[in-house]
Design a protein around this motif. Sequence first.
Motif, PDB file in Angstrom:
ATOM      1  N   LEU A 199      -1.344  18.911  -7.307  1.00 26.93           N
ATOM      2  CA  LEU A 199      -0.053  18.391  -6.864  1.00 26.93           C
ATOM      3  C   LEU A 199       0.277  17.198  -7.746  1.00 26.93           C
ATOM      4  N   PHE A 200       1.281  17.340  -8.589  1.00 27.48           N
ATOM      5  CA  PHE A 200       1.610  16.324  -9.587  1.00 27.48           C
ATOM      6  C   PHE A 200       2.427  15.185  -8.978  1.00 27.48           C
ATOM      7  N   GLN A 201       2.561  14.105  -9.777  1.00 27.23           N
ATOM      8  CA  GLN A 201       3.355  12.953  -9.343  1.00 27.23           C
ATOM      9  C   GLN A 201       4.792  13.349  -9.058  1.00 27.23           C
ATOM     10  N   SER A 202       5.276  14.357  -9.759  1.00 24.03           N
ATOM     11  CA  SER A 202       6.656  14.810  -9.570  1.00 24.03           C
ATOM     12  C   SER A 202       6.808  15.682  -8.329  1.00 24.03           C
ATOM     13  N   ASN A 203       5.709  15.870  -7.590  1.00 26.06           N
ATOM     14  CA  ASN A 203       5.654  16.722  -6.407  1.00 26.06           C
ATOM     15  C   ASN A 203       5.686  18.217  -6.741  1.00 26.06           C
ATOM     16  N   ARG A 204       5.534  18.527  -8.012  1.00 28.36           N
ATOM     17  CA  ARG A 204       5.388  19.935  -8.394  1.00 28.36           C
ATOM     18  C   ARG A 204       3.927  20.334  -8.241  1.00 28.36           C
ATOM     19  N   GLN A 205       3.709  21.508  -7.690  1.00 30.31           N
ATOM     20  CA  GLN A 205       2.344  21.981  -7.491  1.00 30.31           C
ATOM     21  C   GLN A 205       2.068  23.165  -8.399  1.00 30.31           C
ATOM     22  N   LEU A 206       0.898  23.132  -9.037  1.00 28.04           N
ATOM     23  CA  LEU A 206       0.455  24.206  -9.907  1.00 28.04           C
ATOM     24  C   LEU A 206      -0.813  24.821  -9.334  1.00 28.04           C
TER      25      LEU A 206
ATOM     26  N   ALA B   9       0.817  -1.218   0.000  1.00 33.94           N
ATOM     27  CA  ALA B   9       0.000   0.000   0.000  1.00 33.94           C
ATOM     28  C   ALA B   9       0.847   1.263   0.000  1.00 33.94           C
ATOM     29  N   TYR B  10       2.115   1.153   0.379  1.00 30.36           N
ATOM     30  CA  TYR B  10       2.996   2.301   0.459  1.00 30.36           C
ATOM     31  C   TYR B  10       3.821   2.487  -0.815  1.00 30.36           C
ATOM     32  N   ALA B  11       3.550   1.692  -1.849  1.00 26.75           N
ATOM     33  CA  ALA B  11       4.438   1.592  -2.995  1.00 26.75           C
ATOM     34  C   ALA B  11       4.459   2.834  -3.875  1.00 26.75           C
ATOM     35  N   ASN B  12       3.312   3.511  -4.037  1.00 27.97           N
ATOM     36  CA  ASN B  12       3.274   4.656  -4.940  1.00 27.97           C
ATOM     37  C   ASN B  12       2.208   5.651  -4.493  1.00 27.97           C
ATOM     38  N   LYS B  13       1.971   6.644  -5.334  1.00 31.97           N
ATOM     39  CA  LYS B  13       1.083   7.747  -4.971  1.00 31.97           C
ATOM     40  C   LYS B  13      -0.362   7.521  -5.375  1.00 31.97           C
ATOM     41  N   ASN B  14      -0.656   6.354  -5.940  1.00 29.46           N
ATOM     42  CA  ASN B  14      -2.003   6.092  -6.448  1.00 29.46           C
ATOM     43  C   ASN B  14      -2.702   4.946  -5.740  1.00 29.46           C
TER      44      ASN B  14
ATOM     45  N   ARG C 174      -0.132  14.884   3.151  1.00 32.65           N
ATOM     46  CA  ARG C 174       0.665  14.738   1.926  1.00 32.65           C
ATOM     47  C   ARG C 174       1.895  13.857   2.115  1.00 32.65           C
ATOM     48  N   SER C 175       2.059  13.276   3.297  1.00 31.16           N
ATOM     49  CA  SER C 175       3.315  12.600   3.612  1.00 31.16           C
ATOM     50  C   SER C 175       3.636  11.466   2.645  1.00 31.16           C
ATOM     51  N   LEU C 176       2.655  10.646   2.295  1.00 32.17           N
ATOM     52  CA  LEU C 176       2.916   9.521   1.411  1.00 32.17           C
ATOM     53  C   LEU C 176       3.121   9.992  -0.023  1.00 32.17           C
ATOM     54  N   HIS C 177       2.425  11.046  -0.412  1.00 29.34           N
ATOM     55  CA  HIS C 177       2.591  11.576  -1.760  1.00 29.34           C
ATOM     56  C   HIS C 177       3.993  12.160  -1.946  1.00 29.34           C
ATOM     57  N   LEU C 178       4.521  12.809  -0.929  1.00 29.60           N
ATOM     58  CA  LEU C 178       5.821  13.469  -1.026  1.00 29.60           C
ATOM     59  C   LEU C 178       6.984  12.583  -0.589  1.00 29.60           C
ATOM     60  N   ALA C 179       6.700  11.330  -0.266  1.00 28.31           N
ATOM     61  CA  ALA C 179       7.723  10.450   0.310  1.00 28.31           C
ATOM     62  C   ALA C 179       8.849  10.158  -0.684  1.00 28.31           C
ATOM     63  N   LYS C 180      10.026   9.960  -0.142  1.00 32.77           N
ATOM     64  CA  LYS C 180      11.169   9.516  -0.941  1.00 32.77           C
ATOM     65  C   LYS C 180      11.050   8.015  -1.199  1.00 32.77           C
ATOM     66  N   ASP C 181      11.682   7.554  -2.252  1.00 35.06           N
ATOM     67  CA  ASP C 181      11.593   6.136  -2.616  1.00 35.06           C
ATOM     68  C   ASP C 181      12.076   5.227  -1.488  1.00 35.06           C
TER      69      ASP C 181
END
Length: 902
Positions: free
Chosen positions: A737-744, A26-31, A44-51
């Motif tokens: 908030l994109f997958q790349s962690n860039r926010q627009l 469940a922690y593998a990715n942002k989706n 946002r912790s899991l979305h912004l997490a490092k690999d």
Amino acid sequence: MRQGFTYVNASQNGISTLYFNDWNHAYANKNTALAKRFAEEFNRSLHLAKDKERGYTEIKTIVGNDYSGLDWKRVENRDVIAVKLEQVLEPGQSIQLFFTYTVHLPSAKFTTYGFTGQGYNLKDWYLTPAVFNEGWLLYDNVNLDDLYTDVTNTSINLKYPDKLFLATNYDESNTTKFPRGQYVTLTGKNRKSCEIILSPFKRFTKHVTGHLTVTSDLESNKYDEISQGISINKVSQFLEENLGEYPHDNLLVSEFAYNKAPLYGINQLPSFIRPYDERFQFEMKFLKTAINSFLKETLFLDPRQERWVSDAIAYYLMIKYVEDHYPKQKLAGKLSKIWGIKGFHLAQMDFNEQYALLSMLPVRKNIDQALTVRNDSLIKFNQKIANGYKAGLGMSYLSEYLGDKKVDSSIIEFYKNHRLTSKVNALDFRKTLEQFADKDIKWFFDEYVTTDKKIDFKIKNINKTEDSITLVLKNKRGTNVPISLFGLQKDSVVSQYWFTDIDTTKTVTIPRNGEDRMVLNYDQKIPEFNQRDNWKTLNGFFSSNKKLKFQFFKDTEDPYYNQVFYVPIANFNIYDGITPGMRIYNKTFLERPFQYDISPTYSFLERTLVGKATMHYRKYHQKTGLYVTNYSITGSTSHFQVNSRFSTLTPAVSFGWRPNDLLSNRRQSLLFRYRNVFRSIDDNIADQIDTDPDYSVMNVRFIDVDNNILNYNSWFLDAQHSSDFTKLAFEMEYRKLFQSNRQLNLRLFAGKFLRNKTDSDFFSFALDRPTDYMFDLSYLGRSESSGLYSQQIIISEGGFKSKLENPFANDWMITANASTNIWRWIEAYGDVGYLKNKGEDARFVYDSGIRLNLVTDYFELYFPVYSNRGWEIAQNNYEERIRFVVTISPKTLIGLFTRKWF
């Protein structure tokens, strides 16, 4: 990691595909479902997490009996693995499977499970078989601790570092040490998941009582180990007497498990103001954690679909424990005896009254949910607190109604017959309760458990004779459940009755035994919506009028008084300065339909009274669709310049809509208001005011907001009409908030005057700092054109940050604002737009700069760089061009922390 399964088909169907839970993934990715759940809760912790912080399972091979490879796949992006068998597994047949895979544990910062930096907290970390019950029950990990896995006999060979200490719910054997490591075999018979806590300190102590063996590390600094042992034995005896014998060799009761599901309320105060004595605090802490572990390890209900059964048993036993051992315990504990606190109704409440109080909180907000709602469909407050409390209260209610400890006997019988069985369900629980009941209890399941109907009765009328009392009881909500009636003589109960089958009203006659007051639900065993109309006196009309009770600060509802609260306040703007005053209101901890709030304050600079007053009535309709209507009238007065006052009077009505999914943060509203503004203007600035001092505006606004931390969408359409103008405005805002962690961040505003008879810019659209003629915006210095206070910006209308020449438009305006992050909270922004005044050509405007987005919408700084004015960063007095957003309203700031709960 190598894992072998022997899977037995215990169903009546042939199976061609087996499913296994892989909750570590469940922690593998942002989706994943877990990541989406976090976003719903503004995390946002899991979305912004490092690999390196993520957890995932890397499967290498899956083979069958003959060691031939089997086809397998992950079910979409879920925490489930599907293994396709070479041939159908018929009922009663078994198959062996062998898995080879690598588990990459997540950081414990997400859900407290995983690696901590010093050790490991492991649960649901290896593959487990999903449950087949007339179909596969496949659930994702959404941080609810409700994995539903088949009952297994499990053996785990575990190697771990030599400097760590092990605690587990499984049985340990073959413990050996080798250089730089340790080895142990963990076994569990008829068990679910294996829990492992590895820490660098030996925290756990084994307590062998006459009832069960407990391994625990519950903390209590001021409660010595011998006393802890006595309390553990006391609770263990209680569990055996009220549930039955624990069938396993060891019960793990950990501080870690307690922190996942603590005792919410006053007992979470810091230890230096802890209101309870150490024995009571420790026993309640141990009791809750032990009951939860006890039931999870032995009653294998579907925790996603039927969690209410476990909650009903657990919280009922907690209520019973306090009634048996601490009947005089107050909710506020020692604080209830302190001067200044003991006068609060909260301080006089019994400890067990907290369950009714907190379970009623979402009911009054119209966000309560039935006990049978799936665990993953409950809003957080209901999932963590309210629904469990409601389930326990329901059992206590049922116990009072049936009497003679019939509920106690049914719980013991239910546990005895269904512990360690894999196919137990809520229907089994119902059958057991009905077996022991000597009254009809269909209402408990059909009204209390499976619906969110409110319970609310009142005594409509009362007549007395020398030997009898006749009452008319009214069922205000139509929920057909029993209601208790108490007769009181002073403060002593002299009679008690139960009445049933009250659809609307019912007239009852009882013998008179010296009662001077009749009260419904006096012992508050029934979670009733409103208890303020539950009593009638027999001493005449005037004696039945409730007395006024003036009280410092907010309190819980006291049904015997009309409560009026007061609290000192202070506001600020530069014309009035700091304005101290007194807020007078009737709002309790529980929301009530009618509220008033009067806040007179004194302006030392102007030497006069200012402030505001509101009367508000809220009517809830249903849970979804059109769910609420609000009626209000608000008046306020303050100063907008030296010796110049404005006052407003605003009647309003609004309607609110929300979707069927209560977890959704989307809301829609339609507002109608009529703003009346009255201004008294100082003679020295009268020539600067180019509009009539008094005016009225009819305002209609429709708002649609979907507040999500990953994808924020909002828009509104606003119409205003007055004697001098008619205008329309549209605003749309989008944050991604994109997958790349860039926010627009994108925002669009468009406004148009349909008619405009004024020659003033007071009512015009503004690029950067609207005049706020409706007095909606929280300007600290609304009339300032220079100085620090003029640099405050509230993103409205044009949304520009630079102060451009001729920033007003009395015909139309359209602007777009955008920003994106450069690094963390540092962003680049840019604004473009066109604006047009009557008789002039449209002008193109733009600006750009750097934004420090410290807390979005609450504290931000804007540094202009380039605009129509050229390179602003290189011009004189640059510090005067810096703009800031600041929010000082406590209510608004508190909303940042409470929004994830509701």
